[in-house]
Enzyme design. Structure first.
Site, mmCIF file in Angstrom:
data_model
loop_
_atom_site.group_PDB
_atom_site.id
_atom_site.type_symbol
_atom_site.label_atom_id
_atom_site.label_comp_id
_atom_site.label_asym_id
_atom_site.label_seq_id
_atom_site.Cartn_x
_atom_site.Cartn_y
_atom_site.Cartn_z
ATOM 1 C CG ASP A 43 -1.620 1.244 1.511
ATOM 2 O OD1 ASP A 43 -2.253 1.740 0.572
ATOM 3 O OD2 ASP A 43 -1.558 1.761 2.653
ATOM 4 C CE1 TYR A 44 4.121 6.617 -1.735
ATOM 5 C CE2 TYR A 44 2.151 7.987 -1.668
ATOM 6 C CZ TYR A 44 3.524 7.868 -1.681
ATOM 7 O OH TYR A 44 4.298 8.996 -1.623
ATOM 8 C CG ASP A 45 -1.586 7.754 0.468
ATOM 9 O OD1 ASP A 45 -1.197 8.915 0.588
ATOM 10 O OD2 ASP A 45 -1.919 7.251 -0.630
ATOM 11 C CG ASP B 190 -2.162 2.683 6.393
ATOM 12 O OD1 ASP B 190 -2.360 2.378 5.203
ATOM 13 O OD2 ASP B 190 -2.390 3.809 6.849
HETATM 14 MG MG LIG Z 1 -2.944 3.296 3.435
#
Ligand SMILES: [Mg+2]
Length: 302
Positions: A71-73, A252
């Site tokens: 995942d990125y953010d 996250d």
């Molecule tokens: Mg995220």
């Protein structure tokens, strides 16, 4: 009470006591206890300890066909006030480049972001990408394709609801994506945001009942999207008909839980942050994720 009725009731009680003796009660109690324990085991926070971390690195080094879902953010980068400003830095791009250049690796960025933005940020890398929580998939060296055909005319109804909540929470704004609408409140006053976001989530859940829509709450946003599109479904498509001897997923948000749930046996899954998760392990923050990935690039084949 007539004697007959007393005798009847007594009889019922006696036979129940006969069946429900101390052994039965004990078995039931212990059984409950184990099932609660099992549920806790499946859904709890487990900080990745040193032996597990070392095992992960060792398994990575020994494997030949790997897939890494990232995942990125909030996973590879910290949260930014405005989503557009969360551009990946040079160090992160260098790390992802090194990972993607290993011929044994299939690197996949799995994000809620729009595909145009992901393409702008990561398009120069030889990696796979999943945009808008699974709505669009781009395999390595291929073009973007929609994961499934879906209707999106529901937006006309939902957009005014989100707009009205923008007015009630200064600093919040709505982002329109191809298959979803996202109400962001990361730069709004946290206390008011907590109240307003609950109100909006309730309102949306109510109005999306019996529809093909799903309301997804993340830490700083609420997203409305079509049911059946999620990171798990996208991952399944990427895992299908292929064999990998090392599978890792890191994320996250609530949306990443869909991904953790569909991974094959023996996969590594990591939830960023110390909240409960279907992932096998937790890491504290994005810095620990970047450190782990950096350590992976330094492994040598045993
Ligand atoms: Mg995220």
């Amino acid at each position: 009470m007539p004697e007959e009725e007393q005798a009847r009731r007594n009889q019922v009680m006696q036979s129940r006591l006969e069946r429900y003796d101390v052994i039965h009660w004990g078995q039931e109690f212990v059984g409950e206890l184990f099932s609660v324990k099992e549920q806790q085991r499946q859904f709890s926070a487990r900080l990745m300890d040193r032996p597990s971390r070392e095992k992960l690195i060792k398994d990575y080094a020994a494997s030949q066909r790997r897939i890494l879902f990232l995942d990125y953010d909030g996973t590879l980068s910290p949260f930014k006030e405005h989503p557009e400003t969360a551009v990946p830095g040079a160090i992160l791009i260098a790390l992802l480049t090194t990972l993607s250049e290993d011929p044994r690796n299939n690197l996949v960025i799995v994000s809620g972001r729009h595909r145009v933005l992901l393409q702008r940020w990561f398009g120069s890398l030889n990696i796979g990408m999943v945009a808008e929580h699974g709505a669009w998939i781009k395999e390595k060296e291929k073009d973007w394709v929609p994961a499934v055909k879906v209707e999106s005319n529901w937006k006309e109804k939902v957009l005014p609801i989100l707009r009205s909540h923008e007015d009630r929470l200064p600093g919040s704004f709505t982002e329109e994506k191809e298959f979803s609408l996202v109400w962001n409140f990361r730069s709004a006053d946290p206390e008011l945001a907590s109240v307003r976001s609950k109100q909006l989530a309730d309102e949306l859940s109510y109005s999306s009942e019996n529809t093909e829509l799903q309301v997804l709450q993340a830490s700083k946003s609420i997203e409305v999207r079509n049911i059946g599109i999620d990171k798990g479904m996208a991952a399944k498509l990427l895992l299908a008909d292929k064999t990998f001897d090392f599978v890792l997923a890191v994320g996250d948000d609530q949306a990443d839980e869909d991904l953790f749930k569909v991974l094959p046996e023996g996969s590594y899954s990591i939830k960023v942050g110390l909240s409960k998760s279907y992932a096998k392990f937790n890491l504290r923050n994005h810095r620990e994720v970047v450190q782990l990935l950096t350590d992976l690039t330094k492994t040598v084949k045993p």
